[in-house]
Design a protein around this motif. Sequence first.
Motif, short mmCIF file in Angstrom:
data_model
loop_
_atom_site.label_atom_id
_atom_site.label_comp_id
_atom_site.label_asym_id
_atom_site.label_seq_id
_atom_site.Cartn_x
_atom_site.Cartn_y
_atom_site.Cartn_z
N LYS A 16 0.83 -1.21 0.00
CA LYS A 16 0.00 0.00 0.00
C LYS A 16 0.86 1.26 0.00
CE LYS A 16 -4.09 -1.92 2.30
NZ LYS A 16 -4.95 -1.87 3.52
N ARG A 17 1.93 1.23 0.80
CA ARG A 17 2.82 2.39 0.85
C ARG A 17 3.48 2.64 -0.50
NH1 ARG A 17 7.88 3.68 1.15
NH2 ARG A 17 8.54 1.50 0.99
N LEU A 18 3.90 1.55 -1.17
CA LEU A 18 4.52 1.70 -2.49
C LEU A 18 3.54 2.21 -3.53
CD1 LEU A 18 6.66 -1.59 -2.61
CD2 LEU A 18 7.49 0.75 -2.35
N LEU A 19 2.28 1.75 -3.47
CA LEU A 19 1.27 2.23 -4.41
C LEU A 19 1.01 3.73 -4.23
CD1 LEU A 19 -1.36 -0.65 -4.44
CD2 LEU A 19 0.03 0.12 -6.36
N GLU A 20 0.93 4.15 -2.98
CA GLU A 20 0.73 5.58 -2.72
C GLU A 20 1.91 6.40 -3.21
OE1 GLU A 20 0.03 5.61 1.43
OE2 GLU A 20 -2.05 4.91 1.27
N ALA A 21 3.12 5.88 -3.05
CA ALA A 21 4.31 6.58 -3.55
C ALA A 21 4.29 6.65 -5.07
CB ALA A 21 5.57 5.88 -3.05
N LYS A 22 3.87 5.55 -5.73
CA LYS A 22 3.78 5.55 -7.19
C LYS A 22 2.74 6.56 -7.67
CE LYS A 22 6.72 2.42 -8.61
NZ LYS A 22 7.82 2.76 -9.56
N CYS A 59 1.93 9.34 -6.24
CA CYS A 59 2.55 10.67 -6.12
C CYS A 59 3.49 10.93 -7.28
CB CYS A 59 3.29 10.78 -4.79
SG CYS A 59 2.22 10.80 -3.34
N GLU A 60 4.24 9.91 -7.67
CA GLU A 60 5.17 10.05 -8.80
C GLU A 60 4.41 10.30 -10.10
OE1 GLU A 60 8.67 7.46 -11.10
OE2 GLU A 60 7.65 6.67 -9.33
N ILE A 61 3.32 9.56 -10.32
CA ILE A 61 2.51 9.73 -11.55
C ILE A 61 1.88 11.12 -11.57
CG2 ILE A 61 0.44 8.91 -12.76
CD1 ILE A 61 1.14 6.10 -11.74
N GLN A 62 1.38 11.56 -10.41
CA GLN A 62 0.78 12.89 -10.35
C GLN A 62 1.79 13.98 -10.67
OE1 GLN A 62 -2.44 13.44 -9.97
NE2 GLN A 62 -2.07 15.64 -10.26
N ASP A 63 3.03 13.77 -10.25
CA ASP A 63 4.08 14.75 -10.58
C ASP A 63 4.34 14.79 -12.08
OD1 ASP A 63 6.32 16.54 -9.61
OD2 ASP A 63 7.48 15.03 -10.68
N GLU A 85 -4.41 4.24 -18.33
CA GLU A 85 -4.60 5.17 -17.23
C GLU A 85 -5.37 4.49 -16.08
OE1 GLU A 85 -5.84 9.87 -16.63
OE2 GLU A 85 -6.26 8.82 -18.50
N THR A 86 -4.93 4.72 -14.85
CA THR A 86 -5.55 4.12 -13.67
C THR A 86 -5.96 5.20 -12.69
OG1 THR A 86 -3.39 3.88 -12.60
CG2 THR A 86 -4.21 2.00 -13.88
N LEU A 87 -6.93 4.85 -11.82
CA LEU A 87 -7.36 5.77 -10.78
C LEU A 87 -6.34 5.76 -9.64
CD1 LEU A 87 -11.16 4.86 -10.60
CD2 LEU A 87 -10.12 6.81 -11.76
N GLN A 88 -6.36 6.83 -8.88
CA GLN A 88 -5.46 6.91 -7.74
C GLN A 88 -5.88 5.87 -6.70
OE1 GLN A 88 -5.16 10.82 -6.10
NE2 GLN A 88 -3.40 10.33 -4.80
N PHE A 89 -4.90 5.20 -6.09
CA PHE A 89 -5.18 4.12 -5.16
C PHE A 89 -5.78 4.66 -3.87
CE2 PHE A 89 -3.70 1.37 -1.62
CZ PHE A 89 -4.40 0.22 -1.96
#
Length: 352
Positions: free
Chosen positions: A159-165, A167-171, A185-189
């Motif tokens: 879960k922590r890695l998905l949230e970090a990913k 953030c990276e995609i949003q950047d 394209e995927t929705l934010q986790f």
Amino acid sequence: MADQAEWIRRWQPTLSSQPWKILRIDDTLYLFKTHFGESSYAICLCDFQTIYHEKVENQNVTRRCKSLNPKFEAPLSRLLSHLSQNIQSEEKQCQWSLQKQTDEDGEVVLATIKTQLSGLPFVWEFHLRKAAEKELQYQLLFPLLAMVGELGRRQSELKRLLEAKDCEIQDYKTSGARVSRRTLETLQFDAKAFTNEMNLSQKFEQVVRNCQSRAFELPECRELYKQVMAKDAFLNRRIDTADSAAVDEDSLFGLVSSLEESGQPVKMPDGTRDRTSTGSWSNRMPSSLVPESMSDGSKRRSTSKSPDISPNIASLAPSSAEIEMQTRAALAKRLESEAEKEKSKKKKKKLL
């Protein structure tokens, strides 16, 4: 970590470290595990209430083969290889049947398998006897508890890695980047939404309904069981005095068993002594699989109550009077050393 990897690489797996497999006989589910060596085999069978086991070595394997298959002759290695391939294979290559009997030594489970060897029918019987009641804890309950805890830890990490990913995609999106295809394209986790979806999933209901068959159904679960047992064996290895300081907090369970077996008191993280620990569970084998001298020793340890202070430690512990004398001697030595330093300084000043 390097020491652990090297130890596990050299470690010889035992029956305890083998993962459980599902066995269905006449609409009844069982768990079983086997370990085949160069000249022996060991097997455990579990009906979720009791564990039954057997170990046969060397010529006893050959004698049983001749009694069950008089026309069959083959080297011991080939015989064991044939049994291993048919029993451990994921495909149904043998027919199982179980029958409970009672003799002068107690209850016996007669497990019979029927296979084909070189086009000829081949029969084998396992004479499994009831193991100690605690074997169900050591071989199944405690490892499953460790697996649940480890799976929870891994889920949190994912879960922590998905949230970090995310953030990276949003950047990347903020910088003007776009995916080449909209289907990628995927929705934010959303961890909370994901948990609710899993709780209401039909597959979750199926797992709960068929928990006996689903626990070791996936290869990933069986592999995790092996890793749990290997980790426990590593934590409960013989630790030299020089290496004892390198044991981390994760090895508390193994360290507890090592200290209890040596008669030393065990302190938990809150400072209290643990009087209820049962010791290591990965390397505890059924009594028939352990040398007689070892089993007798383990019985003596299990029936004796752990002392508040180890006899060895108590005999070496200094009294309060001895501690006070040692403190005074150390203080006098320190004052004498400081006085000598002052004298040497004065002599240097006079020379100058």
